[in-house]
Design a protein around this motif. Structure first.
Motif, PDB file in Angstrom:
ATOM      1  N   LEU A 161       0.553  -0.975   0.147  1.00  0.00           N
ATOM      2  CA  LEU A 161       0.395  -0.075  -0.216  1.00  0.00           C
ATOM      3  C   LEU A 161       0.825   1.383   0.142  1.00  0.00           C
ATOM      4  O   LEU A 161       0.694   2.859  -0.502  1.00  0.00           O
ATOM      5  N   SER A 162       1.833   1.010   0.681  1.00  0.00           N
ATOM      6  CA  SER A 162       2.912   2.548   0.938  1.00  0.00           C
ATOM      7  C   SER A 162       3.961   1.966   1.003  1.00  0.00           C
ATOM      8  O   SER A 162       4.215   0.623   2.338  1.00  0.00           O
ATOM      9  N   VAL A 163       4.827   2.667   1.264  1.00  0.00           N
ATOM     10  CA  VAL A 163       6.826   2.871   1.708  1.00  0.00           C
ATOM     11  C   VAL A 163       6.903   3.945   2.353  1.00  0.00           C
ATOM     12  O   VAL A 163       7.252   4.678   1.429  1.00  0.00           O
ATOM     13  N   LEU A 164       7.388   4.007   3.165  1.00  0.00           N
ATOM     14  CA  LEU A 164       7.294   5.295   3.992  1.00  0.00           C
ATOM     15  C   LEU A 164       9.018   5.554   4.630  1.00  0.00           C
ATOM     16  O   LEU A 164       9.520   4.380   4.737  1.00  0.00           O
ATOM     17  N   GLU A 165       9.599   6.040   4.666  1.00  0.00           N
ATOM     18  CA  GLU A 165      10.683   6.204   5.345  1.00  0.00           C
ATOM     19  C   GLU A 165      10.173   7.223   6.337  1.00  0.00           C
ATOM     20  O   GLU A 165       9.910   8.557   5.660  1.00  0.00           O
ATOM     21  N   LEU A 182       5.495  -3.871   8.237  1.00  0.00           N
ATOM     22  CA  LEU A 182       6.996  -3.992   8.445  1.00  0.00           C
ATOM     23  C   LEU A 182       7.917  -2.898   8.309  1.00  0.00           C
ATOM     24  O   LEU A 182       7.786  -2.364   7.420  1.00  0.00           O
ATOM     25  N   SER A 183       9.056  -3.482   9.241  1.00  0.00           N
ATOM     26  CA  SER A 183       9.726  -1.972   9.457  1.00  0.00           C
ATOM     27  C   SER A 183      11.021  -2.330   9.396  1.00  0.00           C
ATOM     28  O   SER A 183      11.233  -4.094   9.878  1.00  0.00           O
ATOM     29  N   PHE A 184      12.172  -1.704   8.900  1.00  0.00           N
ATOM     30  CA  PHE A 184      13.323  -2.055   9.420  1.00  0.00           C
ATOM     31  C   PHE A 184      13.830  -0.699  10.196  1.00  0.00           C
ATOM     32  O   PHE A 184      13.494   0.688   9.141  1.00  0.00           O
ATOM     33  N   ARG A 185      14.368  -0.919  11.986  1.00  0.00           N
ATOM     34  CA  ARG A 185      15.136   0.373  11.978  1.00  0.00           C
ATOM     35  C   ARG A 185      16.760   0.382  11.331  1.00  0.00           C
ATOM     36  O   ARG A 185      17.419  -0.285  12.493  1.00  0.00           O
ATOM     37  N   LEU A 186      16.866   1.694  10.794  1.00  0.00           N
ATOM     38  CA  LEU A 186      17.967   2.140  11.007  1.00  0.00           C
ATOM     39  C   LEU A 186      18.644   2.374  12.573  1.00  0.00           C
ATOM     40  O   LEU A 186      20.503   2.451  12.380  1.00  0.00           O
ATOM     41  N   LYS A 187      18.111   3.255  12.791  1.00  0.00           N
ATOM     42  CA  LYS A 187      18.573   3.338  14.723  1.00  0.00           C
ATOM     43  C   LYS A 187      17.083   4.076  15.231  1.00  0.00           C
ATOM     44  O   LYS A 187      15.841   4.159  15.256  1.00  0.00           O
ATOM     45  N   GLY A 188      17.717   3.999  17.051  1.00  0.00           N
ATOM     46  CA  GLY A 188      16.834   3.739  17.575  1.00  0.00           C
ATOM     47  C   GLY A 188      15.336   2.939  18.080  1.00  0.00           C
ATOM     48  O   GLY A 188      15.362   1.830  17.762  1.00  0.00           O
ATOM     49  N   ASP A 189      15.768   2.113  19.795  1.00  0.00           N
ATOM     50  CA  ASP A 189      15.104   1.922  19.905  1.00  0.00           C
ATOM     51  C   ASP A 189      13.425   1.433  20.208  1.00  0.00           C
ATOM     52  O   ASP A 189      13.682   3.154  20.988  1.00  0.00           O
ATOM     53  N   ALA A 190      13.139   1.061  21.036  1.00  0.00           N
ATOM     54  CA  ALA A 190      11.801   1.068  20.776  1.00  0.00           C
ATOM     55  C   ALA A 190      10.431  -0.243  21.631  1.00  0.00           C
ATOM     56  O   ALA A 190      11.190  -1.373  21.847  1.00  0.00           O
ATOM     57  N   LEU A 242      13.620  -0.697  -1.650  1.00  0.00           N
ATOM     58  CA  LEU A 242      12.056  -0.816  -2.081  1.00  0.00           C
ATOM     59  C   LEU A 242      11.804   0.385  -2.298  1.00  0.00           C
ATOM     60  O   LEU A 242      10.460   1.170  -2.690  1.00  0.00           O
ATOM     61  N   PHE A 243      12.069   1.389  -0.821  1.00  0.00           N
ATOM     62  CA  PHE A 243      11.640   2.369  -0.518  1.00  0.00           C
ATOM     63  C   PHE A 243      11.953   3.689  -2.180  1.00  0.00           C
ATOM     64  O   PHE A 243      10.884   3.922  -2.867  1.00  0.00           O
ATOM     65  N   TYR A 249      12.548   3.245   7.985  1.00  0.00           N
ATOM     66  CA  TYR A 249      11.574   2.315   6.373  1.00  0.00           C
ATOM     67  C   TYR A 249      10.307   1.181   7.077  1.00  0.00           C
ATOM     68  O   TYR A 249      10.324   0.734   7.929  1.00  0.00           O
ATOM     69  N   VAL A 250       9.228   1.723   6.604  1.00  0.00           N
ATOM     70  CA  VAL A 250       8.158   1.118   7.242  1.00  0.00           C
ATOM     71  C   VAL A 250       7.014   0.616   5.899  1.00  0.00           C
ATOM     72  O   VAL A 250       7.442   1.803   5.390  1.00  0.00           O
ATOM     73  N   VAL A 251       6.742  -0.698   5.631  1.00  0.00           N
ATOM     74  CA  VAL A 251       5.952  -0.937   4.451  1.00  0.00           C
ATOM     75  C   VAL A 251       5.205  -1.497   4.919  1.00  0.00           C
ATOM     76  O   VAL A 251       4.744  -2.521   5.915  1.00  0.00           O
ATOM     77  N   HIS A 252       3.977  -0.533   4.500  1.00  0.00           N
ATOM     78  CA  HIS A 252       2.145  -1.188   5.105  1.00  0.00           C
ATOM     79  C   HIS A 252       1.427  -1.679   3.523  1.00  0.00           C
ATOM     80  O   HIS A 252       1.688  -1.409   2.439  1.00  0.00           O
ATOM     81  N   PHE A 253       1.585  -2.689   3.716  1.00  0.00           N
ATOM     82  CA  PHE A 253       0.571  -3.480   3.144  1.00  0.00           C
ATOM     83  C   PHE A 253      -0.718  -5.025   3.826  1.00  0.00           C
ATOM     84  O   PHE A 253      -1.105  -4.569   4.595  1.00  0.00           O
ATOM     85  N   GLU A 254      -1.285  -5.534   2.730  1.00  0.00           N
ATOM     86  CA  GLU A 254      -2.428  -5.765   2.617  1.00  0.00           C
ATOM     87  C   GLU A 254      -1.913  -7.453   2.162  1.00  0.00           C
ATOM     88  O   GLU A 254      -0.903  -7.706   1.779  1.00  0.00           O
TER      89      GLU A 254
END
Length: 248
Positions: free
Chosen positions: A14-18, A36-44, A112-113, A79-84
């Motif tokens: 649906l979308s790919v965001l940074e 589905l996300s990939f963190r370049l930095k930052g704990d959560a 992908l982005f 980066y995060v991918v929103h999908f169905e």
């Protein structure tokens, strides 16, 4: 349930965001799509129904649709991918993992982005191809393949040779470097099933594909998937699918 375990699934991006933002505590209401996300930095920390899941930098996180959570995070870049997901179950479980090759996933998510947001002719096909490469990598990470540890080597061998009739527990134990008994225990702990059941499920899926192709007789299919005795193969299929091979 893990969506990787359901081979009926089809994925539509649906979308790919940074995203980049400062540390905060945020509440996320249920959303009608997966992420589905990939963190370049930052704990959560994801908090859902009182369960806390920690995600660190250079890691991947999957958030299923309709998943309400509170996110307590540091300064983040991801980066995060929103999908169905079409064709499978309605709900899957949150998961996160720290991949071995973080540079690979940085490259894949970045690619992908770029492809998605340039929107050149055919970009959906290109983006979907990259997304499936990401999913393939994650599945291999979960199965132990990338590390090429002992179990990863066993699984690689199984997927190359499962259709051969002489594949054996003793051979797999030899690759693993232990006794048959210890190997069976370690395999079940890693894969959630016995080595024989794992192999037979691969054979069954392959057999269904061959039967549906219409090119082979039941005897030929039996041989191609590793069963020397067609009668035993037919009994096996009927036990697994509740119908004989000719009715698949």
């Amino acid at each position: 349930m893990d969506f990787f375990d359901d081979d009926r699934n089809l994925f539509r991006i649906l979308s790919v965001l940074e995203l980049s933002w400062d540390g905060a505590v945020r509440h996320a209401n249920p959303r009608p799509f997966h992420a589905l996300s990939f963190r370049l930095k930052g704990d959560a920390s994801f908090v859902h129904d009182g369960v806390i899941s920690h995600v660190s930098g250079d890691s991947i996180a999957y958030v299923p649709k309709d998943f309400e959570y509170t996110l307590d995070h540091q300064s983040e870049h991801l980066y995060v991918v929103h999908f169905e997901i079409e064709g499978g179950w309605d709900h899957y479980d949150f998961f996160s993992l720290s991949p071995d090759d973080t540079q690979l996933y940085h490259y894949l998510f970045r690619s992908l982005f770029d492809v998605w947001n340039r929107k050149t002719p055919g970009y959906r096909y290109a983006a979907t191809s990259i997304f499936y490469a990401i999913l393939e990598g994650i599945k291999k990470e979960q199965s132990g393949h990338p590390r090429q540890n002992k179990m990863g080597k066993v699984l690689e061998y199984i997927h190359k040779h499962y259709s051969e009739s002489d594949i054996s527990i003793s051979k797999l134990s030899e690759i693993f470097g232990t006794s048959d008994t210890y190997f069976r225990r370690a395999f079940k702990q890693r894969c959630g099933t016995t080595p024989l059941k794992y192999i037979n499920q691969l054979r069954l899926k392959y057999a269904e594909e061959l039967i549906h192709s219409g090119y082979y007789s039941i005897r030929e299919v039996s041989e191609k998937v590793g069963f020397d005795d067609p009668k035993y193969f037919s009994r096996f299929v009927k036990m697994q699918k509740k119908v004989p091979p000719s009715k698949l």
